[in-house]
Design an enzyme around this catalytic site. Structure first.
Site, PDB file in Angstrom:
ATOM      1  N   ALA A 116       0.892  -1.162   0.036  1.00  0.00           N
ATOM      2  CA  ALA A 116       0.074   0.200   0.028  1.00  0.00           C
ATOM      3  C   ALA A 116       0.970   1.253  -0.043  1.00  0.00           C
ATOM      4  O   ALA A 116       2.046   1.116   0.177  1.00  0.00           O
ATOM      5  CB  ALA A 116      -0.756   0.036   1.255  1.00  0.00           C
ATOM      6  N   LYS A 117       0.171   2.339  -0.393  1.00  0.00           N
ATOM      7  CA  LYS A 117       1.259   3.514  -0.395  1.00  0.00           C
ATOM      8  C   LYS A 117       1.701   3.927   0.930  1.00  0.00           C
ATOM      9  O   LYS A 117       2.684   4.684   1.020  1.00  0.00           O
ATOM     10  CB  LYS A 117       0.183   4.714  -0.814  1.00  0.00           C
ATOM     11  CG  LYS A 117      -0.130   4.440  -2.157  1.00  0.00           C
ATOM     12  CD  LYS A 117      -0.863   5.722  -2.816  1.00  0.00           C
ATOM     13  CE  LYS A 117      -0.952   5.332  -4.384  1.00  0.00           C
ATOM     14  NZ  LYS A 117      -1.897   5.900  -5.064  1.00  0.00           N
ATOM     15  N   ARG A 118       1.318   3.443   2.025  1.00  0.00           N
ATOM     16  CA  ARG A 118       1.978   3.605   3.390  1.00  0.00           C
ATOM     17  C   ARG A 118       3.238   2.724   3.426  1.00  0.00           C
ATOM     18  O   ARG A 118       4.025   3.050   4.435  1.00  0.00           O
ATOM     19  CB  ARG A 118       0.945   3.570   4.442  1.00  0.00           C
ATOM     20  CG  ARG A 118       0.514   2.004   4.509  1.00  0.00           C
ATOM     21  CD  ARG A 118      -0.335   1.533   5.668  1.00  0.00           C
ATOM     22  NE  ARG A 118      -0.772   0.163   5.701  1.00  0.00           N
ATOM     23  CZ  ARG A 118      -1.981  -0.101   5.085  1.00  0.00           C
ATOM     24  NH1 ARG A 118      -2.514   0.796   4.079  1.00  0.00           N
ATOM     25  NH2 ARG A 118      -2.155  -1.328   4.820  1.00  0.00           N
TER      26      ARG A 118
END
Ligand code: GLU
Length: 283
Positions: A244-246
């Protein structure tokens, strides 16, 4: 053959994006086709210009060259509005005044392949009520999926390596085509742009197979051509979950700063060789 890579500039690109872009690039180059870059930037509250610049820098670092100028969805709002107007005239969309809380509270809102299925509360409102409420209340536009399915009949798509697949748009219920805060949903914008750009092959993650049910229906009712699809496996981290982007460690900027060779990484990804700690998985 024309394919595209279409990042949303709402975060930094990570290995999963690199995998998708590298596959699309390799597919195009293998047959003398073209790769276009599209910036899916219609989510005004989350899209950021610094992420656009970062995405271009990441792709350049990977040695992924695209053809022509990057296309911006934010430049196509008139086309989305025109398509929505067409669907309105044909009564294939209706205004929906429900809030998220209204939908969550509805006992009749089961889960479908792409989240909660809208219970249809606003589908049967009278023309008078719609006109009155549209004047003062925020509303989105939903596809009358049953009506569209009745019009389209059986729809299929060709999935690379897997042959013809039956689309099941009815399973998704009445999806949103234009949001309260954005002029078009991902579904509408993506389908219109793929057609306008002459995309013949869509290469994207297998998390979007469910979206293809809806995209095929929209193509059918809007009279748009059907591309071939390749829904590829997703890059997962050490925990087995898709990136995920995190996940900062997997961001391409982090890998670049760590001295990773971008073009060599792109070649490895196409061959299915991932850096240590990462794996490919079909959802
Ligand atoms: N902007 C979309 C995303 O990043 C594109 C998906 C697609 O390739 O259709 O998920």
């Amino acid at each position: 053959m024309l394919t595209r890579f279409a990042p949303s500039p709402t975060g930094e690109l990570h290995l999963g994006h690199a995998y998708s872009a590298a596959l699309a690039h390799a597919a195009a180059r293998a047959v003398g086709g073209r790769l276009r870059l599209r910036i899916d930037d219609i989510d005004g509250s989350r899209s950021r210009e610094d992420y656009v610049a970062a995405a271009l820098a990441d792709l350049a670092w990977l040695g992924i060259e695209w053809d022509g100028a990057p296309v911006r969805q934010s430049g196509h709002l008139d086309a989305y509005a025109a398509a929505l107007a067409d669907l309105r005239i044909r009564e294939l969309v209706y205004p929906c005044f429900c809030t998220r809380a209204d939908i969550a509270q509805s006992l009749a809102a089961p889960h479908g392949p792409s989240g909660t299925i809208y219970p249809g509360t606003c589908r049967h409102r009278s023309a008078q009520e719609r006109a009155r409420r549209m004047a003062g209340e925020p509303h989105c536009w939903r596809l009358d999926t049953a009506r569209a399915v009745a019009l389209a009949g059986e729809i299929r798509w060709d999935e690379e390596g897997r042959g013809s697949r039956l689309a099941n748009p009815a399973a998704h219920g009445d999806v949103v085509l234009a949001r309260k805060d954005a002029p078009a949903s991902y579904h509408l914008a993506s389908v219109l742009d793929d057609a306008a750009m002459g995309v013949t092959h869509v290469v994207r993650g297998a998390d979007l197979v469910a979206a293809t049910d809806i995209h095929r229906l929209l193509q059918a009712v809007l009279g748009l051509p059907t591309p071939f699809y390749r829904h590829h496996a997703l890059v997962c981290g050490a925990d087995g979950k898709r990136l995920a982007k995190r996940d900062a460690a997997a961001s391409l900027a982090t890998l670049r700063d760590a001295g990773v060779d971008g073009p060599a990484l792109a070649v490895d990804l196409v061959a299915g060789r991932l850096p240590t700690g990462y794996s490919l998985r079909m959802p």
